[in-house]
Design an enzyme around this catalytic site. Structure first.
Site, PDB file in Angstrom:
ATOM      1  N   LYS A  46       4.974  39.039  25.050  1.00 32.43           N
ATOM      2  CA  LYS A  46       5.027  37.831  25.877  1.00 32.43           C
ATOM      3  C   LYS A  46       4.109  38.010  27.079  1.00 32.43           C
ATOM      4  CE  LYS A  46       8.554  34.879  28.129  1.00 32.43           C
ATOM      5  NZ  LYS A  46       9.979  34.803  28.489  1.00 32.43           N
ATOM      6  N   SER A 121      12.100  30.514  27.094  1.00 33.22           N
ATOM      7  CA  SER A 121      10.676  30.454  27.389  1.00 33.22           C
ATOM      8  C   SER A 121       9.810  31.340  26.487  1.00 33.22           C
ATOM      9  CB  SER A 121      10.426  30.834  28.847  1.00 33.22           C
ATOM     10  OG  SER A 121      10.823  32.175  29.059  1.00 33.22           O
ATOM     11  N   SER A 145      16.027  33.222  27.494  1.00 29.98           N
ATOM     12  CA  SER A 145      14.683  32.990  26.971  1.00 29.98           C
ATOM     13  C   SER A 145      14.262  33.764  25.729  1.00 29.98           C
ATOM     14  CB  SER A 145      13.639  33.214  28.061  1.00 29.98           C
ATOM     15  OG  SER A 145      13.562  32.056  28.849  1.00 29.98           O
TER      16      SER A 145
HETATM   17  N1  GLN Z   1      15.439  27.845  30.898  1.00 32.93           N
HETATM   18  C1  GLN Z   1      15.570  29.017  31.677  1.00 32.93           C
HETATM   19  C2  GLN Z   1      14.957  28.790  33.058  1.00 32.93           C
HETATM   20  O1  GLN Z   1      14.033  28.053  33.184  1.00 32.93           O
HETATM   21  C3  GLN Z   1      14.907  30.146  30.985  1.00 32.93           C
HETATM   22  C4  GLN Z   1      14.801  31.376  31.820  1.00 32.93           C
HETATM   23  C5  GLN Z   1      14.420  32.611  31.100  1.00 32.93           C
HETATM   24  O2  GLN Z   1      15.251  33.211  30.435  1.00 32.93           O
HETATM   25  N2  GLN Z   1      13.206  33.075  31.310  1.00 32.93           N
HETATM   26  O3  GLN Z   1      15.409  29.342  34.024  1.00 32.93           O
END
Ligand code: GLN
Length: 454
Positions: A46, A121, A145
């Site tokens: 990632k 994400s 995420s």
């Molecule tokens: N939807 C979550 C946020 O925006 C995802 C966060 C994550 O795990 N990186 O905070």
């Protein structure tokens, strides 16, 4: 299509799939590796995890063209184990989002249906594994995420206990929550990746001294007598009927293998979203203050005051969700509001953690859905940030509690969209989680199905 085991197989799959899904921000001509436990297995990283080869942008214009002088701890460990890092995977900008639509460099589409999101994400990492572009991937979680896109793309995704994996070289979002985790096609492959990347690291003071478990071994353990709690709150308002049906069937299948199923209550489940978003955004607002436009970002502005420089660079460099995080987080931390918002959220976070600790006195693992609904159409939640946040309702509790959790595929909806089963364990009890998930996987063949090239 099949799971690629060599750089060449991965390269062919990337050539076929990338034009349709855009899982990668950058790919590399990785050399074939023959040694090590991973012996050249193609892996995606990632792009909020730094690599000294290629770029690390976190899918933000702010870090466009940024090159790291060092490798993240997880990257070093993978390379030492013989992994071939074939590319940097797309994500929501700075890992904020649940669909990968907030990437500044284009959305990653779901390989099962390219009109739908890949989740987020870590959507690029999940889509790369699902399509067969890579053997495995590393994603990150602050709040769901890894598990969220894993569930939507039909792959295994693991969020380890907070502190289990070094955060050194992971671009910070919410430092009390951030954790990297593996994604792969099978539970055992994910377990192997975790065994490789886990462990204490002097460069991350929050990384644990706790010995790393035998996760691969745990995948062959019988689950007769294992106590599995099913929280009724996880099937509350907003749950898609087909998700509920598939997850309940998965729980039945665990019962058939000798597990003891008990309904449990996690009464604070509905508090998790407000608590998570207050804490994560508060931490994000401080972490993102380092992007001042002096060391990173657009510096093409002249004869202005320092404040005007900041406004220009941050205004141009950050996208809408990141700006929302900074506004929300700064508000929650500001004098006069900090007691009512941030401190209050921190107290409820402690209660959530305690509720999980209590639950694990009675059960070995907790099972339920990962996401309330399967992959949604691209664009469908972009005008309503709250709807996007609600996609995380069942994943963020484990992040707030700091406990490990994973997503394992448990079937497909009538529209052929994958659905995940979530398994949550107590702090550093990853082995139990792997045993339950692997026992489930052995009775089904979901992991052998591949999406068709559009
Ligand atoms: N939807 C979550 C946020 O925006 C995802 C966060 C994550 O795990 N990186 O905070």
């Amino acid at each position: 299509m099949k799971t690629p085991h060599t750089v060449q197989e991965s390269r062919d799959a990337i050539a076929a799939w990338e034009p349709h899904i855009h899982a990668f921000l950058e790919t590399f001509e990785a050399p074939e590796v023959l040694e090590g436990v991973l012996a050249g297995k193609p892996i995606a990283i990632k792009d909020n995890i730094v690599t000294k080869f290629g770029h690390t942008s976190a899918a933000s214009k702010m870090l466009e063209n940024f090159q790291s002088p060092y490798n993240a701890a997880v990257v070093e460990k993978l390379i030492d184990a013989g992994a071939a890092i074939v590319g940097k995977a797309n994500l929501d900008e700075f890992a904020m989002g649940s669909s990968t639509e907030y990437s500044a460099f284009g959305v990653t589409k779901n390989p099962w249906d390219i009109s739908r999101v890949s989740g987020g994400s870590s959507g690029g990492s999940a889509a790369a594994v699902a399509s067969g572009e890579v053997w495995g991937a590393i994603g990150t979680e602050t709040g769901g995420s890894v598990r969220h896109p894993a569930s939507l793309c039909g792959v295994v995704g693991v969020k380890p206990t907070y502190g289990r994996v070094s955060r050194h070289g992971l671009i910070s979002y919410g430092s009390s929550l951030d954790q990297a985790g593996p994604m792969a096609r099978t539970v055992k492959d994910a377990a192997l990746l975790l065994e490789i990347i886990a462990g204490n690291d002097p460069y991350d003071a929050t990384s644990s001294q706790e010995p790393v478990g035998m996760y691969v071994h745990a995948c062959d353990k019988d689950i007769t007598g294992m106590k599995i709690g099913v929280p009724e709150e996880f099937f509350g308002v907003g749950i898609h009927p087909e998700v509920e049906k598939l997850v309940r069937a998965a729980v039945e299948s665990l019962k058939d293998q000798g597990a003891i199923i008990t309904p449990i209550s996690l009464s604070l489940t509905s508090a998790a979203i407000p608590v998570y978003y207050l804490i994560a955004k508060a931490e994000a607002s401080t972490n993102l203050s380092r992007y001042d436009g002096l060391r990173y970002g657009d510096m093409d502005v002249h004869d202005v005051s320092l404040l005007e420089h900041y406004i220009h660079a941050r205004g141009k460099g950050f996208g809408p969700e990141v700006k929302r995080a900074i506004l929300m987080g700064t508000y929650a931390l500001s004098a006069g509001y900090v007691d009512a918002w941030y401190k209050q959220a921190s107290k409820v976070r402690t209660l959530i953690r305690r509720e999980y600790e209590e639950a694990f006195k009675a059960v070995d693992v907790i099972a339920g859905p990962v996401t309330p609904e399967p992959a949604f159409p691209i664009g469908s939640k972009m005008s309503d940030p709250l709807q996007m946040y609600l996609a995380d309702a069942l994943t963020v509790p484990a992040n707030l509690a700091g406990v490990p959790a994973l997503s394992v595929p448990c079937g497909f909806t009538s529209e052929n969209l994958p659905v995940g089963l979530q398994v949550i364990a107590s702090h550093f009890q990853e082995e139990k989680m792997f045993s339950a998930a692997a026992a489930y996987e052995k009775q089904h063949d979901w992991h052998t199905r591949f999406p068709e090239l559009p």
